[in-house]
Motif scaffolding. Structure first.
Motif, short mmCIF file in Angstrom:
data_model
loop_
_atom_site.label_atom_id
_atom_site.label_comp_id
_atom_site.label_asym_id
_atom_site.label_seq_id
_atom_site.Cartn_x
_atom_site.Cartn_y
_atom_site.Cartn_z
N TRP A 49 0.83 -1.20 0.00
CA TRP A 49 0.00 0.00 0.00
C TRP A 49 0.87 1.25 0.00
CZ3 TRP A 49 -0.98 4.32 2.88
CH2 TRP A 49 -2.16 4.99 2.57
N ASP A 50 1.98 1.20 0.75
CA ASP A 50 2.87 2.34 0.91
C ASP A 50 3.41 2.85 -0.42
OD1 ASP A 50 4.52 4.18 2.44
OD2 ASP A 50 6.20 2.86 1.99
N LYS A 51 3.82 1.96 -1.28
CA LYS A 51 4.40 2.36 -2.56
C LYS A 51 3.42 3.18 -3.38
CE LYS A 51 7.53 -1.56 -2.90
NZ LYS A 51 7.80 -2.84 -3.56
N ALA A 52 2.16 2.80 -3.36
CA ALA A 52 1.16 3.53 -4.16
C ALA A 52 0.77 4.86 -3.51
CB ALA A 52 -0.08 2.65 -4.34
N ALA A 53 0.59 4.86 -2.21
CA ALA A 53 0.05 6.06 -1.55
C ALA A 53 1.07 7.13 -1.25
CB ALA A 53 -0.64 5.65 -0.25
N ARG A 54 2.31 6.73 -1.02
CA ARG A 54 3.32 7.70 -0.60
C ARG A 54 3.48 8.84 -1.60
NH1 ARG A 54 9.12 5.41 -0.09
NH2 ARG A 54 7.80 3.78 -0.83
N LYS A 97 0.89 4.65 8.89
CA LYS A 97 2.28 4.58 9.34
C LYS A 97 2.39 4.78 10.85
CE LYS A 97 6.68 6.53 7.92
NZ LYS A 97 7.36 7.54 7.16
N HIS A 98 1.42 5.47 11.44
CA HIS A 98 1.45 5.79 12.86
C HIS A 98 0.20 5.28 13.59
CE1 HIS A 98 4.87 8.47 12.21
NE2 HIS A 98 4.23 8.92 11.14
N LEU A 99 -0.18 4.04 13.33
CA LEU A 99 -1.42 3.50 13.92
C LEU A 99 -1.37 3.44 15.44
CD1 LEU A 99 -2.32 0.67 11.44
CD2 LEU A 99 -3.77 2.59 12.07
N ARG A 100 -0.26 3.05 16.00
CA ARG A 100 -0.15 2.88 17.46
C ARG A 100 -0.30 4.21 18.19
NH1 ARG A 100 -0.35 0.86 21.95
NH2 ARG A 100 1.34 0.48 23.37
N CYS A 101 0.22 5.26 17.58
CA CYS A 101 0.14 6.58 18.20
C CYS A 101 -0.19 7.58 17.09
CB CYS A 101 1.47 6.91 18.86
SG CYS A 101 1.44 8.43 19.79
N PRO A 102 -1.45 7.65 16.70
CA PRO A 102 -1.80 8.50 15.57
C PRO A 102 -1.54 9.97 15.85
CG PRO A 102 -3.78 7.65 16.63
CD PRO A 102 -2.61 7.02 17.31
#
Length: 159
Positions: free
Chosen positions: A45-50, A65-70
């Motif tokens: 997903w990262d490659k497409a969205a970044r 990228k920051h799910l644990r601490c949005p």
């Protein structure tokens, strides 16, 4: 709770330490399995969205990228090089989402995946912890507000 029962029964410290170590090892193994599948999915997903041109895709990329601490809305705006009001207005215009709505949505979508992947016994507690919620109860409240069902009801519906 099991640990507290052992302590209440005046179990020897060695037995308590052994049980605690066993529980920690079980949690670590569970998280490693989930992390491996999450990492592969995120990389794809990262490659497409970044490098996307849409603000929604870039916002989602940062949130995943920051799910644990949005990040907060001001932090998201700063990461995207925008003012808070500019970010909020543009996101709403492009996607009909407010930043707070999108943060909650992304977290709860990920919560659904984690709930499905976790062992039923500890699914809710582990998911709440992995997403950075301070308590299981608050996670359940947010999950129900966002999805219309409790995490337990969601788990039952996926069987």
């Amino acid at each position: 709770l099991h640990f507290m029962r052992l302590a209440a029964e005046s179990a020897p410290a060695d037995l308590i330490n052994l049980k605690l170590q066993s529980l920690l090892t079980e949690l670590e193994i569970s998280f490693q399995r989930t992390d491996e599948s999450e990492t592969a999915e995120f990389i794809q997903w990262d490659k497409a969205a970044r490098n996307s041109d849409t603000l929604l895709d870039r916002t989602d990329w940062l949130l995943r990228k920051h799910l644990r601490c949005p990040p907060s809305v001001p932090e998201l705006a700063e990461m995207l090089g925008m003012s808070v009001s500019g970010f909020s207005h543009r996101l709403k215009a492009e996607s009909n989402w407010t930043p707070v709505e999108r943060i909650r949505y992304i977290r709860m979508e990920h919560a659904k995946k984690l709930l499905k992947q976790s062992s039923p016994r500890d699914a809710i507690r582990n998911t709440a912890w992995r997403l950075g919620f301070r308590s299981r109860q608050y996670f359940c409240t947010v999950f129900k507000q966002e999805t219309g069902m409790t995490p337990g009801e969601f788990l039952q519906s996926t069987k």
